[in-house]
Scaffold this active site. Structure first.
Site, mmCIF file in Angstrom:
data_model
loop_
_atom_site.group_PDB
_atom_site.id
_atom_site.type_symbol
_atom_site.label_atom_id
_atom_site.label_comp_id
_atom_site.label_asym_id
_atom_site.label_seq_id
_atom_site.Cartn_x
_atom_site.Cartn_y
_atom_site.Cartn_z
ATOM 1 C CD GLU A 126 -1.079 -0.298 4.003
ATOM 2 O OE1 GLU A 126 -1.006 -1.561 4.075
ATOM 3 O OE2 GLU A 126 -0.635 0.259 4.713
ATOM 4 C CE LYS A 128 7.842 5.027 5.688
ATOM 5 N NZ LYS A 128 6.806 6.959 5.241
ATOM 6 C CG ASP A 130 5.793 12.546 3.167
ATOM 7 O OD1 ASP A 130 6.354 12.405 3.903
ATOM 8 O OD2 ASP A 130 6.602 13.080 1.633
ATOM 9 C CE1 TYR A 238 -0.387 3.765 9.070
ATOM 10 C CE2 TYR A 238 -1.167 5.080 8.012
ATOM 11 C CZ TYR A 238 -0.366 4.864 9.020
ATOM 12 O OH TYR A 238 0.970 5.592 9.462
ATOM 13 C CE LYS A 326 11.183 6.698 2.796
ATOM 14 N NZ LYS A 326 12.132 7.132 3.686
ATOM 15 C CB CYS A 420 42.781 15.053 15.471
ATOM 16 S SG CYS A 420 42.523 15.868 15.962
ATOM 17 C CB CYS A 423 43.752 16.902 19.930
ATOM 18 S SG CYS A 423 43.554 15.364 19.126
ATOM 19 C CB CYS A 444 41.318 11.628 16.311
ATOM 20 S SG CYS A 444 41.858 12.402 17.930
ATOM 21 C CB CYS A 450 40.645 15.068 21.027
ATOM 22 S SG CYS A 450 40.411 15.626 19.421
HETATM 23 S S1 IVH Z 1 2.354 0.798 8.964
HETATM 24 C C1 IVH Z 1 4.179 -0.370 12.597
HETATM 25 N N1 IVH Z 1 1.869 1.887 6.773
HETATM 26 O O1 IVH Z 1 5.838 5.625 7.536
HETATM 27 C C2 IVH Z 1 3.835 -0.071 11.554
HETATM 28 N N2 IVH Z 1 2.876 3.650 8.294
HETATM 29 O O2 IVH Z 1 8.063 5.792 8.364
HETATM 30 C C3 IVH Z 1 2.761 0.947 11.520
HETATM 31 N N3 IVH Z 1 3.431 5.190 7.106
HETATM 32 O O3 IVH Z 1 5.149 6.263 12.059
HETATM 33 C C4 IVH Z 1 2.496 1.868 10.317
HETATM 34 N N4 IVH Z 1 2.204 5.434 5.204
HETATM 35 O O4 IVH Z 1 3.729 7.011 10.091
HETATM 36 C C5 IVH Z 1 2.642 1.916 7.709
HETATM 37 N N5 IVH Z 1 0.359 2.482 4.356
HETATM 38 C C6 IVH Z 1 1.582 3.071 5.676
HETATM 39 C C7 IVH Z 1 2.008 4.296 5.542
HETATM 40 C C8 IVH Z 1 2.659 4.322 7.275
HETATM 41 C C9 IVH Z 1 2.762 6.065 5.878
HETATM 42 C C10 IVH Z 1 4.159 6.380 8.035
HETATM 43 C C11 IVH Z 1 3.892 6.046 9.604
HETATM 44 C C12 IVH Z 1 4.548 5.426 10.080
HETATM 45 C C13 IVH Z 1 6.410 6.158 9.224
HETATM 46 C C14 IVH Z 1 7.098 4.820 9.312
#
Ligand code: IVH
Length: 701
Positions: A126, A128, A130, A238, A326, A420, A423, A444, A450
């Site tokens: 799914e 991520k 932002d 989510y 990512k 260094c 120092c 160092c 130092c």
């Molecule tokens: S799952 C235990 N699902 O990404 C895992 N996180 O880098 C819980 N985020 O703090 C997170 N989209 O703020 C999950 N589809 C998604 C997400 C997501 C954005 C964020 C979330 C988390 C951060 C981690």
């Protein structure tokens, strides 16, 4: 008051001055609000100050140093909202940057669970989002509270603000929800709403937000919920925190249930089978990124079966069962103006590229890391070169390559110092005693002589994960150190007595920037830290290879400072060394570093002086109510119900210490079929030996 310059138009110097001014003002207003309960400005005006400060830091991230008021926001609660301790911690995610990382992720899961080659592993994919994460707790279908993530353990109470979002109901519609339900997800702002908000901000002469994520964070954290209500925020659910009953058998179905209870969930979530399938979904989401209408920065994969998620558990602060793949980093081209060498806490010499300021993904970058000497040579980076730099998420920007390495009239190759720069001690590259490989890092050798190392160690000592002394940040340590008032950790705890005895001139309370109250606060903060847990204390020492996790492991194993020190000073003794190496998670590097540290007489004297100032509390086992808490367990033979890794992780989560070898200190040997010498040794030593089933019965599963 003269009109404020647009943050966009500030030069680096102006930004630094503006940042300092805003930080001062905010601190003064915080004090008026909190300590005096007499705010001098409206909440809206206060919010504007914070927004401007945040906007300055977005353009000049270097200014977001530890003392900045914003550092308390992202990390611990800012203090303007009530605090909410999360019933289940809010975790972060590990990262995958390429297809191989995704394959590794799936491979790790298979190994951990001990799955056969052909056994299918369903994983959801799914986007991520932002934005910023939030957790909303419902009991009997009614909202109890809503919180930001904060530091993962404690967030800010933003209930009233969250309730202004259309996507977040006050009472859950439908039926079938568990009595306790914590819904987790991401608060975000669409591109369209972001653009409209900025137009309004501009029209009203207010600062504009740099990106939708900042706008969402700034909007959710308005002190006046009426202000949040005017901001068009959205929420995708989510995940979940505490639930009084399991939502479903799989991640996929659980999220569907959240949508039945009125929450928006992402329509692009899919269930995948295998790495190729995951990567195909990743490419598809990436291709659609520009048309979604909101920012995403990658794709999150989660093991679908919830019973497997439970078995997989967590490492440090991220689940083993999920990862964020990512999108590639953003890049830009600029000129390398100089290469400086920074000396870190453990003496590492790190080359830093000073760059002609350039905007990468909406952030002005002026510094980038060059990692080490080999890296400079490999990339043949020279002062005056035009270079490609990249930044991904919150990672320090990096120099990727030289744009035109064959051009005429280039500068001379960079000569990496062998002394260094602070120092003057020799700076050496060590050989790994086992692999005989040359360390990439030059260090160092000055140790405590130092000034740079000393200062960095002191900064680490007072940092959040260590002594966490409020009011004693980077800036104060620099100043006190420069003046010679704090040269070693123990000095922090004698500062008050020296000041009161008139040993410091002028006395601290008479200095600019201090005053009676702030000095009283500082001393109070120091006093409150005279008692400290062993794990924190060990982490605070800043010994190489002994970070937060290792420090906690050592603390839990040895229990008391006396016992630990006793062992650490006798690491030349093979039995003592073997015992420490037997701790699961403690490697050769840490033991070697501890040996070196505790062999050095200066360090031992320093520790004597420091310990004399403190009460170091014994460490408690993680889960003291479990029957194996504090016990030392060894696993051997073939385990049938779980893999060795899983068994270790489980035992540790119950507070047991897992060791690799049997000794008189072993409490239980868990032996599967094929157990050999360890079982024999256990029998000789009279150590209780358990079958796998007996072990499960003992821990109540
Ligand atoms: S799952 C235990 N699902 O990404 C895992 N996180 O880098 C819980 N985020 O703090 C997170 N989209 O703020 C999950 N589809 C998604 C997400 C997501 C954005 C964020 C979330 C988390 C951060 C981690």
């Amino acid at each position: 008051m003269s009109a404020l310059k647009d943050v966009e138009d500030l030069t680096a110097e102006e930004a630094a001055a503006e940042h300092a001014r805003l930080a001062r003002e905010i601190a003064a207003h915080d004090k008026a609000y909190y300590q005096l309960d007499a705010p001098k400005i409206s909440d809206a005006a206060y919010d504007r100050l914070r927004q401007r400060l945040e906007a300055v830091e977005v353009r000049f991230p270097d200014l977001a140093h530890a003392d900045s008021p914003t550092q308390r926001v992202g990390a611990a609660p800012s203090g303007r909202f009530g605090e909410i301790v999360h019933a289940v911690p809010m975790l972060s995610l590990g990262n995958a940057f390429n297809d191989d990382d995704v394959a590794d992720f799936v491979g790790r899961i298979r190994r951990f669970l001990g799955l056969g080659e052909d056994e299918p592993v369903a994983v959801t994919a799914e986007p991520k989002i932002d934005g910023l994460s939030a957790s909303i707790r419902y009991e009997k279908g009614r909202i109890v509270h809503g919180a930001t993530r904060g530091d993962g353990q404690t967030g800010e109470d933003v209930t009233r603000n969250l309730l202004t979002l259309e996507d977040i109901p006050e009472t859950l519609p439908g039926t079938g929800w568990p009595e306790v339900l914590e819904v987790r997800g991401e608060v975000y702002m669409s591109h369209e709403d972001f653009a409209a908000l900025n137009r309004r901000q501009e029209g009203a002469g207010k600062p504009v937000y740099k990106n939708p994520r900042n706008a969402a964070a700034g909007s959710l954290r308005q002190i006046d919920p009426a202000m949040t209500a005017q901001r068009p925020l959205q929420f995708f659910a989510y995940a979940w925190g505490e639930v009084s009953e399991r939502l479903a058998d799989t991640q996929f179905e659980a999220v569907l249930r959240l949508s039945e209870w009125g929450f928006a969930t992402n329509p692009m979530m899919q269930r995948c089978h295998g790495v190729d399938d995951l990567v195909a979904v990743y490419r598809d989401i990436e291709a659609r990124r520009a048309t979604l209408g909101y920012d995403i920065d990658g794709v999150v994969y989660k093991v679908d079966r919830l019973d497997w998620q439970e078995r997989l558990g967590f490492v440090a602060r991220a689940p083993r069962w999920a990862i964020a793949h990512k999108f590639p980093a953003e890049q830009a081209t600029t000129v390398l103006e100089a290469i400086d060498i920074q000396v870190g806490r453990t003496g590492a010499l790190t080359p830093v590229a000073r760059l002609k300021p350039v905007t990468v993904g909406g952030v002005v970058v002026t510094n980038a890391t060059l990692h080490n000497q080999d890296e400079i040579e490999r990339k043949d980076v020279r002062v005056g070169d035009t270079v490609v730099i990249q930044r991904a998420g919150d990672v320090i920007p990096q120099v990727v390559k030289v744009v035109d390495p064959d051009r005429e009239g280039r500068g001379a190759p960079f000569v990496f110092p062998t002394e260094c720069p602070v120092c003057g001690s020799q700076a050496l590259r060590e050989h790994d005693p086992r692999t005989a490989k040359l360390d990439a890092v030059r260090r160092c050798t000055g140790g405590l002589i130092c000034a740079a190392q000393l200062k960095e160690r002191l900064k680490h000592f007072v940092s959040r994960k260590a002594f966490d002394i409020e009011g004693l940040g980077t800036k104060q340590i620099e100043a006190f150190h420069e003046e010679g008032l704090i040269r070693e950790p123990a000095d922090i705890f004698t500062l008050r007595a020296r000041n009161e005895a008139g040993g410091i001139t002028p006395p601290l309370q008479e200095r600019e920037g201090f005053g009676e109250t702030s000095i009283a606060n500082l001393f109070a903060a120091i006093e409150s830290r005279r008692t400290i847990g062993l794990g924190r204390f060990l982490n605070a020492l800043g010994i190489r290879h002994v970070g937060e996790n290792t420090a906690q492991l050592l603390a839990r194993t040895y229990g008391s400072w006396t016992a630990f020190r006793n062992a650490a000073e006798r690491l030349a003794d093979e039995a003592v060394r073997a015992e420490m190496l037997g701790i699961d998670g403690i490697g050769n590097a840490a033991v070697e570093a501890l040996d070196q540290y505790f062999t050095e007489p200066h360090n031992r004297d320093l520790l004597d002086r420091l310990a004399a100032q403190l009460t170091i509390q014994d460490a408690e086992a993680v889960s003291s109510d479990s029957p194996v808490a504090g016990k030392t367990v060894v696993f051997t033979g073939t385990l049938e119900r779980m893999t060795r890794d899983e068994a270790k992780a489980k035992a540790q989560s119950l507070g047991a210490k897992v060791s690799g070898s049997v000794s008189s200190k072993t409490d239980y040997l868990v032996a599967g079929p094929g157990a050999g010498s360890k079982a024999k040794k256990a029998a000789e030593l009279g150590v209780t030996t358990l079958s796998e089933d007996e072990w499960f019965a003992l821990v109540g599963e």
